[in-house]
Scaffold this motif. Structure first.
Motif: not given
Length: 95
Positions: A74-95
């Motif tokens: 998406l970020k490499c495509t001019r048409r979609f690059a400006a659309i805000p994106v949030a990533i959802l995960t259920s992974r535990a934070d192991t840091s």
């Protein structure tokens, strides 16, 4: 502003789990966003050619391509690059 003049903001929810789709949809609808669902990243790319969205919520884990691959495309495509994106995960934070 009358109902006919209202702008509808769609949010693309890219999540394979129907349960998480439902939870995300309820939250998005509470903020006035209309959810559009895709279960995979390849389907999401196809859907984006047909539906204008204001934002994207994408799960990190998918059977076809990882959510990060969708974001990169998406970020490499001019048409979609400006659309805000949030990533959802259920992974535990192991840091």
């Amino acid at each position: 502003m009358s109902g006919a003049d209202e702008v509808v903001h769609h949010i693309l929810i890219v999540e394979p789990s129907r349960t998480l789709q439902s939870v995300c949809a309820a939250q998005c609808e509470a903020f006035g966003l209309r959810p559009v669902f895709c279960e995979g990243t390849v389907e999401a790319l196809r859907r984006l050619t047909l539906t204008r969205v204001s934002a994207i919520l994408v799960s990190l884990e998918h059977d076809d391509l990882p959510g990060t691959s969708l974001v990169s495309a998406l970020k490499c495509t001019r048409r979609f690059a400006a659309i805000p994106v949030a990533i959802l995960t259920s992974r535990a934070d192991t840091s």
